[in-house]
Design an enzyme around this catalytic site. Structure first.
Site: not given
Length: 425
Positions: A57, A59, A152, A210, A213, A309
């Site tokens: 995971h 970005h 997102q 996701h 969270e 992450d």
């Protein structure tokens, strides 16, 4: 004659004194004192040899953008999302590629040779998608980069997100992503899970959302994700990332939830560095840790991996691509300090994420790809303790990175001249 033999290796499963013979980029023999010759030999000297680290995971579209357009002063998730929204109009493909390539260089030096990166598809230009597809092409000879189409801003909350996600998949993005807890309502969140899972099932794709969270114990989209995974026959192809609300749920509900996740074959990806940083922000004391229930999931037979992450982006100002740092934080936050539990944390940054990503040829068996890392440590526990130096990183049997072993030079009467922090036990 073989291309390469690694002599006297210790393996993660506890085997010691193992030789590994490599030919044409694959492991062709693996045993004690192999009676083989090779064009090149590397002496591991009893050090740990492992398949490469895998980050389940990440970005990469935001990596190394810390301070652009400004610093996240509160350090919160929501300010990070707002910052990313401010930065998106300023992004250029060239800058995205340059930052991502620089991070991939770091990754190789850390023995991190496979990364699943979420890429934001809510920018109608799909600049980040184009950039990371180019990065994927460039790094393919030495690093497996798997991309997730990540809405997102919410697949329903953003009016063009679903079309953009479909365009991204058509361009070559590998995995369907989502963020149900960021939709406007719980009902919209549940509907987003249904839509995305059905699209992925139709296309034969993996899913990584996701999910929950949040510190809100009523954020229960993982239940919906497990339901649709089971309904659509997608067992083994779906992961829920973060799942931090589970840390706040009552034990009775979790006792129902864990078997549902296991039955559906949904994997869990915790992100220890970020979960412990971003969660519990509304608490005074006692303050919640926020990371999902890793030991309980493992005990229930759920596949669990750790992800990095973020590295130096709007959400997190630290990081260096070191998956042993991730494992070390996960070990501490989950209080997994027994010997077997610490080894499970090592598996959470190697074998477990490799299974979640579906990496072919990964492992330490005859026939596997000769993608290997030699660490300055005797076993996985010592590797985590020291965040051990990766002395050699191999891709398909070729050394692509080397790092000298660090030591401290001492000037103390009656004491050794050097220390290397190894236990020597």
């Amino acid at each position: 004659m073989n291309d390469l033999v690694i002599r006297n290796a210790s393996l993660p499963d506890g085997r010691k004194g193992i030789d590994i013979a490599i030919q044409d980029g694959r492991i062709v023999a693996l045993d004690m004192a192999l009676p083989v010759s090779a064009a090149e030999e590397i002496h591991a000297n009893g050090n740990l040899v492992t398949p490469p680290f895998v980050d389940a995971h990440f970005h990469m579209d935001a990596v190394l953008s810390y301070g652009l357009p400004r610093v996240n002063q509160s350090g919160t998730l929501l300010e990070g999302i707002a910052l990313w929204g401010e930065l998106k109009p300023m992004l250029t493909q060239e800058a995205l590629v340059e930052r991502a390539m620089r991070y991939c260089d770091w990754a190789v030096g850390r023995g991190l040779l496979a990364v699943r990166s979420h890429v934001d598809i809510c920018d109608d230009r799909l600049l980040a998608v184009e950039a990371l597809l180019e990065v994927k092409r460039r790094v393919a000879p030495y690093l497996d980069l798997q991309l997730v189409a990540f809405p997102q801003d919410g697949i329903l909350r953003s009016t063009t997100a679903m079309d953009n996600l479909k365009r991204s998949i058509a361009m070559g993005v590998d995995v369907v992503g989502g963020i149900p807890h960021f939709e406007r309502t719980m009902a919209d969140g549940a509907e987003s899970v249904r839509l995305l899972c059905e699209f992925a099932a139709e296309k034969g794709l993996r899913v990584d959302m996701h999910c929950d969270e949040s510190d809100d114990p009523l954020s229960r989209h993982i239940e919906t994700l497990a339901y649709h995974t089971h309904r659509l026959g997608m067992q083994g192809r779906v992961a829920g990332s973060h799942l931090t609300s589970m840390h706040s749920m009552d034990n009775y509900y979790v006792s129902k939830l864990l078997p549902l996740i296991r039955e559906a074959g949904v994997a869990a990806i915790a992100n220890p560095l970020i979960n412990i940083t971003l969660q519990g922000r509304h608490d005074t004391y006692p303050k919640r840790r926020g990371m999902t229930r890793v030991p309980e999931m493992l005990a229930a037979g759920i596949e669990v991996a750790f992800g990095h992450d973020c590295v130096m982006d709007p959400w997190y100002s630290l990081g260096s691509g070191d998956m042993l740092e991730v494992a070390q934080m996960g070990l501490h936050v989950a209080q997994m300090t027994g010997q077997d539990a610490m080894r499970q944390c090592f598996q959470a940054v190697t074998a477990a994420p490799a299974r979640i990503l579906g990496l072919e040829g990964y492992g330490l068996e005859v026939g596997c790809n000769a993608d290997l890392v030699i660490l300055d440590a005797s076993d996985p526990v010592e590797a985590i303790r020291l965040r051990a130096t990766r002395t050699h990183v191999l891709r398909r049997g070729k050394v692509i990175s080397q790092t000298p072993v660090p030591h401290a030079n001492l000037n103390l009467p009656g004491r050794p001249g050097q220390v290397d922090f190894r236990s020597k036990n």
